[in-house]
Design an enzyme around this catalytic site. Structure first.
Site, PDB file in Angstrom:
ATOM      1  N   ASP A 180      54.027 -31.319  38.213  1.00 22.02           N
ATOM      2  CA  ASP A 180      53.598 -32.569  39.254  1.00 22.02           C
ATOM      3  C   ASP A 180      52.981 -31.636  40.242  1.00 22.02           C
ATOM      4  O   ASP A 180      53.994 -30.743  41.538  1.00 22.02           O
ATOM      5  CB  ASP A 180      53.572 -33.873  39.400  1.00 22.02           C
ATOM      6  CG  ASP A 180      53.792 -34.581  38.111  1.00 22.02           C
ATOM      7  OD1 ASP A 180      53.030 -34.005  37.639  1.00 22.02           O
ATOM      8  OD2 ASP A 180      54.184 -36.485  38.501  1.00 22.02           O
TER       9      ASP A 180
ATOM     10  N   ASP B  17      47.458 -44.743  31.146  1.00 23.71           N
ATOM     11  CA  ASP B  17      47.792 -45.217  31.901  1.00 23.71           C
ATOM     12  C   ASP B  17      48.171 -46.929  31.851  1.00 23.71           C
ATOM     13  O   ASP B  17      47.768 -47.079  32.953  1.00 23.71           O
ATOM     14  CB  ASP B  17      48.193 -44.769  33.669  1.00 23.71           C
ATOM     15  CG  ASP B  17      47.569 -42.777  33.126  1.00 23.71           C
ATOM     16  OD1 ASP B  17      48.238 -42.372  32.867  1.00 23.71           O
ATOM     17  OD2 ASP B  17      46.687 -42.340  33.957  1.00 23.71           O
TER      18      ASP B  17
END
Length: 283
Positions: free
Chosen positions: A47, A171
């Protein structure tokens, strides 16, 4: 913000005889489930925020840990373990709604060369953004917010680049698929409905993240994953909470096509090289 410098995320983790035996048993039962023997994609997460390698907890930017300031070196070390995929997320892009680190992504892919298979995500909300990400050399992109709101976009992306290069992010918070970098305020869509609608456009790969479990290393949401796998709408890649080989075997046993591992790597909870070897036992 916490900067971690004292621990190597590639530290060796020893395995006991009992643990090895448990893996063999798990693999045996895994073989008996029809449909679980296709290639399982193990993806190591990188990330990116402000050019650094970070991890968030439950997607909250205020709960950030920085693990390094050289994403290219991090990617290279991860690949040395034999992990077949990198899952690279532009967190700045996800928050802004448009890519912010495309150049860095291109630098990572270029530095790694043909050895790298990169799946990228974060802020990819237009066809132009997807095209730019794929032009860096990324093998696959994952789109979320835009296709939840406009499923026809997913269909156009699949038609142009093919099912293997386009994935959709599911998500999930409280059973609802949400976008907008998980920052709240959005109503969301029922996860099962989102999968059905996107599958109807031609999407065949879904990256499913349990937001409540993300970054906590407490184990994946097996109930959520099982429900979505049972829809038989496409390949499900599990994400959120995975911190051990047992967790990986569990999601594989459900019929998931792959799994994303993040914080557990950097915290020394999961040795990728061990995971690669143990998962190979099940092939």
């Amino acid at each position: 913000m916490l900067i971690v410098t004292s621990r190597s995320f590639l530290s060796t983790v020893s395995s006991s005889f009992a643990f090895k035996s448990a893996i063999v048993v798990a693999c045996y039962h895994d073989r008996r489930k029809e449909g679980t023997l296709s290639t399982f994609e193990l993806l190591a997460a990188i990330d990116l925020r402000d050019g650094k390698v970070v991890r968030l907890v439950q997607g909250e930017f205020a709960r950030e840990t920085v693990y390094g300031d050289d994403p290219i070196a991090t990617a290279a070390k991860l690949l040395e373990t034999g992990v077949p995929w990198l899952h690279i997320v532009d967190l700045d892009g996800a928050r802004a709604g448009a890519p912010r680190q495309t150049r860095l992504l291109g630098d990572i892919v270029a530095a790694l060369g043909r050895e790298a298979r990169c799946q990228v995500a974060g802020g990819l909300r237009t066809e132009a953004a997807v095209e730019a990400a794929l032009e860096t050399g990324a093998a696959r992109v994952v789109v979320g917010t835009a296709v939840l709101e406009q499923p026809s976009l997913a269909g156009r992306l699949v038609e142009r680049w093919g099912v293997e290069r386009i994935g959709c992010a599911i998500d999930v918070r409280d059973g609802m698929a949400v976008g907008y970098a998980w920052q709240g305020g959005e109503s969301g869509y029922r996860a099962e409905d989102s999968v059905h609608v996107l599958a109807a456009t031609g999407v065949r790969r879904f990256v499913v993240t349990s937001i409540e479990r993300d970054g906590l290393m407490g184990g994946p949401d097996l109930g959520l994953l099982e429900r979505l796998v049972r829809l038989d709408a496409g390949a499900v890649i599990a994400s959120g909470g995975i911190a051990s080989i047992d967790h990986l075997l569990a999601v594989r046993g459900l019929g998931c096509a792959g799994a994303v591992v993040g914080r557990a790597i950097y915290e020394g909870r999961l040795e990728l090289a061990d995971a690669v070897r143990e998962l190979a036992v099940c092939t």
